[in-house]
Design a protein around this motif. Structure first.
Motif, PDB file in Angstrom:
ATOM      1  N   VAL A 201       0.821  -1.218   0.000  1.00  0.00           N
ATOM      2  CA  VAL A 201       0.000   0.000   0.000  1.00  0.00           C
ATOM      3  C   VAL A 201       0.851   1.262   0.000  1.00  0.00           C
ATOM      4  O   VAL A 201       0.564   2.224  -0.713  1.00  0.00           O
ATOM      5  N   THR A 202       1.930   1.256   0.778  1.00  0.00           N
ATOM      6  CA  THR A 202       2.713   2.485   0.936  1.00  0.00           C
ATOM      7  C   THR A 202       3.827   2.635  -0.089  1.00  0.00           C
ATOM      8  O   THR A 202       4.224   3.762  -0.414  1.00  0.00           O
ATOM      9  N   LEU A 203       4.334   1.507  -0.628  1.00  0.00           N
ATOM     10  CA  LEU A 203       5.463   1.578  -1.551  1.00  0.00           C
ATOM     11  C   LEU A 203       5.144   1.042  -2.936  1.00  0.00           C
ATOM     12  O   LEU A 203       5.904   1.284  -3.874  1.00  0.00           O
ATOM     13  N   GLY A 204       4.055   0.314  -3.078  1.00  0.00           N
ATOM     14  CA  GLY A 204       3.760  -0.355  -4.338  1.00  0.00           C
ATOM     15  C   GLY A 204       2.511   0.152  -5.022  1.00  0.00           C
ATOM     16  O   GLY A 204       1.881   1.132  -4.607  1.00  0.00           O
ATOM     17  N   ASP A 205       2.159  -0.566  -6.095  1.00  0.00           N
ATOM     18  CA  ASP A 205       0.980  -0.247  -6.901  1.00  0.00           C
ATOM     19  C   ASP A 205      -0.005  -1.414  -6.928  1.00  0.00           C
ATOM     20  O   ASP A 205      -1.050  -1.318  -7.570  1.00  0.00           O
ATOM     21  N   GLY A 206       0.342  -2.496  -6.257  1.00  0.00           N
ATOM     22  CA  GLY A 206      -0.518  -3.658  -6.212  1.00  0.00           C
ATOM     23  C   GLY A 206      -0.029  -4.642  -5.175  1.00  0.00           C
ATOM     24  O   GLY A 206       1.089  -4.529  -4.662  1.00  0.00           O
ATOM     25  N   LEU A 231      -9.050 -14.310   2.438  1.00  0.00           N
ATOM     26  CA  LEU A 231      -8.477 -13.365   1.490  1.00  0.00           C
ATOM     27  C   LEU A 231      -9.218 -12.029   1.562  1.00  0.00           C
ATOM     28  O   LEU A 231      -8.590 -10.957   1.581  1.00  0.00           O
ATOM     29  N   ALA A 232     -10.532 -12.083   1.597  1.00  0.00           N
ATOM     30  CA  ALA A 232     -11.325 -10.852   1.671  1.00  0.00           C
ATOM     31  C   ALA A 232     -10.987 -10.051   2.922  1.00  0.00           C
ATOM     32  O   ALA A 232     -10.919  -8.814   2.880  1.00  0.00           O
ATOM     33  N   ALA A 233     -10.759 -10.747   4.034  1.00  0.00           N
ATOM     34  CA  ALA A 233     -10.396 -10.051   5.270  1.00  0.00           C
ATOM     35  C   ALA A 233      -9.059  -9.339   5.114  1.00  0.00           C
ATOM     36  O   ALA A 233      -8.873  -8.215   5.606  1.00  0.00           O
ATOM     37  N   ARG A 234      -8.108  -9.975   4.426  1.00  0.00           N
ATOM     38  CA  ARG A 234      -6.803  -9.341   4.186  1.00  0.00           C
ATOM     39  C   ARG A 234      -6.939  -8.143   3.238  1.00  0.00           C
ATOM     40  O   ARG A 234      -6.242  -7.140   3.401  1.00  0.00           O
ATOM     41  N   ILE A 235      -7.822  -8.249   2.265  1.00  0.00           N
ATOM     42  CA  ILE A 235      -8.033  -7.119   1.359  1.00  0.00           C
ATOM     43  C   ILE A 235      -8.656  -5.948   2.114  1.00  0.00           C
ATOM     44  O   ILE A 235      -8.308  -4.780   1.870  1.00  0.00           O
ATOM     45  N   ARG A 236      -9.526  -6.251   3.069  1.00  0.00           N
ATOM     46  CA  ARG A 236     -10.081  -5.169   3.897  1.00  0.00           C
ATOM     47  C   ARG A 236      -8.981  -4.500   4.707  1.00  0.00           C
ATOM     48  O   ARG A 236      -8.994  -3.270   4.904  1.00  0.00           O
ATOM     49  N   LEU A 237      -8.017  -5.290   5.181  1.00  0.00           N
ATOM     50  CA  LEU A 237      -6.874  -4.695   5.878  1.00  0.00           C
ATOM     51  C   LEU A 237      -6.111  -3.751   4.957  1.00  0.00           C
ATOM     52  O   LEU A 237      -5.675  -2.673   5.388  1.00  0.00           O
ATOM     53  N   ALA A 238      -5.948  -4.159   3.700  1.00  0.00           N
ATOM     54  CA  ALA A 238      -5.260  -3.304   2.738  1.00  0.00           C
ATOM     55  C   ALA A 238      -6.034  -2.012   2.513  1.00  0.00           C
ATOM     56  O   ALA A 238      -5.453  -0.919   2.448  1.00  0.00           O
ATOM     57  N   ARG A 239      -7.345  -2.095   2.419  1.00  0.00           N
ATOM     58  CA  ARG A 239      -8.165  -0.893   2.247  1.00  0.00           C
ATOM     59  C   ARG A 239      -8.031   0.026   3.463  1.00  0.00           C
ATOM     60  O   ARG A 239      -7.912   1.249   3.321  1.00  0.00           O
ATOM     61  N   ASP A 240      -8.051  -0.574   4.645  1.00  0.00           N
ATOM     62  CA  ASP A 240      -7.911   0.226   5.869  1.00  0.00           C
ATOM     63  C   ASP A 240      -6.555   0.912   5.912  1.00  0.00           C
ATOM     64  O   ASP A 240      -6.448   2.087   6.312  1.00  0.00           O
TER      65      ASP A 240
END
Length: 317
Positions: A201-206, A231-240
């Motif tokens: 999230v902070t250094l990349g684009d994906g 996986l969905a829970a981890r994606i929510r972490l990425a969104r947060d």
């Protein structure tokens, strides 16, 4: 993350090349076979081809099911030469194994030579014996991975780079050519951990999480992901995390789908696969990294064509 990245858009599909099957010799590791498979992937409508990275794996890991690999930039150069629009993904390139300025040079060279088609998939790595064989301290891999991303971006954009740390010294250095894609090729970060998510999230684009059964999570030194819900829970972490740092730019999530093992045979359950892809889309996956099984180059070419004709329209239908 920018709204709309997780629903309503076409999912991109990447074909994973079998360049790790060095045991089969020229079937998959010759220039001719790489070029043939890349041409087939482009003709079938795949967004990219992907290759893996293991420069010096240890024998114990190999006996436990590990694999060798061609150098990713060499393999992708052949894929680039055979195609015109196909993107080129390292899946994944272990950044701490190499000096970051050498990695920057290799990535920029491929991006320029391919007409701006590189997607630079990177990770911190987890095979401690491979680190030892390459003379890199395993304990420093996380710091070195983060440093490498920052330093590569500087090499791709700055004149007179200056940096001093525990393992390199640059006192006014400039690197050319610069990548064709500006400000740099997309950087997709692999790994399931919160640390990997933060890096993405902070250094990349994906972000490129991976299916990881709990029994292998410790060995791979990452978090387990066994279900789409996890996986969905981890994606929510990425969104947060993205919201916390104020990120608004687009962010890809690439994942290798399940249920493709028997594709091309009567045992393949098409609806099971499509239902799984639908669940991945809802979870937030934007790119599928498809591993289509094959034992010969010709078989892989045929199955990619079949995938393009039979599944690609349904994935985005």
């Amino acid at each position: 993350m920018a709204a709309g990245r997780y629903s309503g858009e076409r999912m991109k599909v990447v074909s994973i090349l079998h360049t790790e099957r060095v045991d089969l010799g020229p079937e998959f590791d010759s220039g001719a076979s790489i070029m043939a498979c890349a041409r087939a992937a482009e003709a079938a409508g795949f967004h990219a081809v992907a290759v893996t990275d293991h420069p010096m794996p240890d024998d114990e890991w190999m006996r436990a099911g590990g694999h060798h690999a061609l150098d990713p930039f060499v393999a992708l150069s052949f894929a680039a030469a055979a195609t015109t629009r196909l993107r080129l993904l390292t899946y994944v390139y272990v950044l701490p194994y190499r000096n970051p300025f050498l990695s920057a040079k290799a990535a920029a060279s491929l991006d320029v030579a391919s007409g701006g088609r590189l997607i630079f998939g990177v990770a911190a790595g987890y095979l401690e014996p491979e680190f030892a064989a390459l003379g890199v301290p395993f304990a420093d891999r996380v710091t070195r991975c983060d440093d490498a991303i920052r330093l590569m971006k500087r090499a791709w954009s700055e004149d007179g780079v200056q940096v001093e740390n525990d393992y390199l010294s640059a006192r006014g250095h400039t690197q050319h050519p610069r990548p064709l894609q500006q400000p740099h090729p997309p950087i997709w970060v692999g790994g399931n951990s919160k640390q990997a998510i933060r890096r993405a999230v902070t250094l990349g684009d994906g972000w490129m999480p991976m299916f990881t059964p709990a029994k292998y999570a410790g060995r791979r030194r990452t978090a387990a992901i066994e279900t789409v819900d996890e996986l969905a829970a981890r994606i929510r972490l990425a969104r947060d995390e993205a919201a916390a740092v104020g990120r608004t730019t687009p962010f890809e999530v690439a994942f290798t789908p399940l249920h493709l093992r028997h594709f091309g045979s009567p045992e393949f359950e098409r609806q099971q696969f499509l239902d799984h892809v639908g669940a991945l889309r809802v979870a937030g996956v934007t790119t599928l990294c498809a591993r289509v099984s094959a034992s010969t180059c010709a078989e892989h070419v045929d199955r990619m064509a079949q995938f393009g004709a039979e599944l690609m329209p349904l994935i985005n239908g």
